[in-house]
Design a protein around this motif. Sequence first.
Motif, PDB file in Angstrom:
ATOM      1  N   GLY A 150       5.816  -3.582   7.347  1.00  0.00           N
ATOM      2  CA  GLY A 150       6.029  -2.298   6.692  1.00  0.00           C
ATOM      3  C   GLY A 150       4.766  -1.834   6.000  1.00  0.00           C
ATOM      4  N   ASN A 151       4.888  -1.534   4.705  1.00  0.00           N
ATOM      5  CA  ASN A 151       3.732  -1.093   3.925  1.00  0.00           C
ATOM      6  C   ASN A 151       2.946  -2.272   3.339  1.00  0.00           C
ATOM      7  N   GLN A 152       3.374  -3.491   3.643  1.00  0.00           N
ATOM      8  CA  GLN A 152       2.705  -4.667   3.116  1.00  0.00           C
ATOM      9  C   GLN A 152       1.710  -5.222   4.135  1.00  0.00           C
ATOM     10  N   LEU A 153       0.499  -5.504   3.649  1.00  0.00           N
ATOM     11  CA  LEU A 153      -0.532  -6.115   4.478  1.00  0.00           C
ATOM     12  C   LEU A 153      -0.873  -7.487   3.909  1.00  0.00           C
ATOM     13  N   TYR A 154      -1.167  -8.416   4.812  1.00  0.00           N
ATOM     14  CA  TYR A 154      -1.487  -9.788   4.434  1.00  0.00           C
ATOM     15  C   TYR A 154      -2.977 -10.042   4.665  1.00  0.00           C
ATOM     16  N   PHE A 155      -3.592 -10.760   3.721  1.00  0.00           N
ATOM     17  CA  PHE A 155      -5.009 -11.087   3.805  1.00  0.00           C
ATOM     18  C   PHE A 155      -5.210 -12.557   3.429  1.00  0.00           C
ATOM     19  N   ASP A 156      -6.112 -13.239   4.139  1.00  0.00           N
ATOM     20  CA  ASP A 156      -6.488 -14.600   3.782  1.00  0.00           C
ATOM     21  C   ASP A 156      -7.858 -14.581   3.109  1.00  0.00           C
ATOM     22  N   THR A 159      -9.833  -9.252   5.886  1.00  0.00           N
ATOM     23  CA  THR A 159      -9.288  -8.943   7.205  1.00  0.00           C
ATOM     24  C   THR A 159      -7.768  -8.963   7.166  1.00  0.00           C
ATOM     25  N   VAL A 160      -7.167  -7.931   7.739  1.00  0.00           N
ATOM     26  CA  VAL A 160      -5.713  -7.873   7.828  1.00  0.00           C
ATOM     27  C   VAL A 160      -5.241  -8.930   8.836  1.00  0.00           C
ATOM     28  N   PHE A 188       0.833  -1.196   0.000  1.00  0.00           N
ATOM     29  CA  PHE A 188       0.000   0.000   0.000  1.00  0.00           C
ATOM     30  C   PHE A 188       0.868   1.245   0.000  1.00  0.00           C
ATOM     31  N   PRO A 189       0.322   2.379  -0.436  1.00  0.00           N
ATOM     32  CA  PRO A 189       1.026   3.643  -0.229  1.00  0.00           C
ATOM     33  C   PRO A 189       1.286   3.834   1.258  1.00  0.00           C
ATOM     34  N   ALA A 190       2.444   4.384   1.585  1.00  0.00           N
ATOM     35  CA  ALA A 190       2.868   4.484   2.992  1.00  0.00           C
ATOM     36  C   ALA A 190       1.860   5.233   3.847  1.00  0.00           C
ATOM     37  N   ASP A 191       1.224   6.270   3.295  1.00  0.00           N
ATOM     38  CA  ASP A 191       0.306   7.067   4.106  1.00  0.00           C
ATOM     39  C   ASP A 191      -1.044   6.405   4.307  1.00  0.00           C
ATOM     40  N   ARG A 192      -1.254   5.241   3.705  1.00  0.00           N
ATOM     41  CA  ARG A 192      -2.544   4.565   3.815  1.00  0.00           C
ATOM     42  C   ARG A 192      -2.542   3.391   4.778  1.00  0.00           C
ATOM     43  N   VAL A 193      -1.398   3.087   5.377  1.00  0.00           N
ATOM     44  CA  VAL A 193      -1.348   1.974   6.327  1.00  0.00           C
ATOM     45  C   VAL A 193      -1.157   2.462   7.759  1.00  0.00           C
ATOM     46  N   GLN A 194      -1.137   3.774   7.936  1.00  0.00           N
ATOM     47  CA  GLN A 194      -0.975   4.319   9.272  1.00  0.00           C
ATOM     48  C   GLN A 194      -2.186   3.969  10.129  1.00  0.00           C
ATOM     49  N   GLY A 195      -1.925   3.420  11.314  1.00  0.00           N
ATOM     50  CA  GLY A 195      -3.012   3.088  12.225  1.00  0.00           C
ATOM     51  C   GLY A 195      -3.720   1.786  11.920  1.00  0.00           C
ATOM     52  N   VAL A 196      -3.280   1.046  10.908  1.00  0.00           N
ATOM     53  CA  VAL A 196      -3.900  -0.239  10.597  1.00  0.00           C
ATOM     54  C   VAL A 196      -3.553  -1.240  11.693  1.00  0.00           C
ATOM     55  N   GLU A 197      -4.538  -1.979  12.148  1.00  0.00           N
ATOM     56  CA  GLU A 197      -4.325  -2.991  13.166  1.00  0.00           C
ATOM     57  C   GLU A 197      -4.675  -4.367  12.624  1.00  0.00           C
ATOM     58  N   ILE A 198      -4.084  -5.389  13.189  1.00  0.00           N
ATOM     59  CA  ILE A 198      -4.440  -6.757  12.818  1.00  0.00           C
ATOM     60  C   ILE A 198      -5.922  -6.961  13.143  1.00  0.00           C
TER      61      ILE A 198
END
Length: 205
Positions: A56-62, A50-51, A28-38
């Motif tokens: 870093g800027n990478q999010l994982y989804f199942d 669901t995350v 994701f763009p760096a400014d779009r993952v701020q505050g993201v929680e599992i």
Amino acid sequence: MFTGIIQGQAHVTAVDQRPGLSTIVLEFPADRVQGVEIGASISINGTCLTVTRQQGNQLYFDAMQETLRLTTLGDLKTNDSVNFERAARVGDEIGGHLLSGHVHTTATVERIEPSENNLTLVFRVPQAWMKYIFAKGYIAIEGASLTIGTVTEDTFNVHLIPETLRVTTFTQLAEGDRVNIEIDSQTQTIVDTLARMGFDNPPRQ
């Protein structure tokens, strides 16, 4: 819940396919993952996922088998781009229309009609879902809240302005591609209620 206002594009960096389950890694763009929680919900091409992990800027989804069956997520491969929207918060402006992130069906790109200042896309959907699609009504395509243009017996079109084309992946579509569709919940409720009352052939415009 989501609003159908796409916040940007993320890029597939890996897809781990296992029996009945795919893990999709998106950058994701760096400014779009701020505050993201599992455990956070994010709409990916209109599908609520669901995350499960952040690096870093990478999010994982199942994505489970049923999700892969109903959506286009099973077609994703490395370097593909996707539309994303983080879940709406109380007090957020609803610029589009309320969405659940539960994809109803997929549509096929029937035709692409470019013009000087916009782009018209024509989609063909399974016949069973056409009863919920009306001219000037709402629909979500790849997670984007759009207004329906012309409707025929088995197709409909949408007209996209430059800002929508800039933010979303629609310029990357080709004829024959599949897209995720979420029908407007209010329209579905009204049509189904009328059908139960015996008014199951509403006039089209």
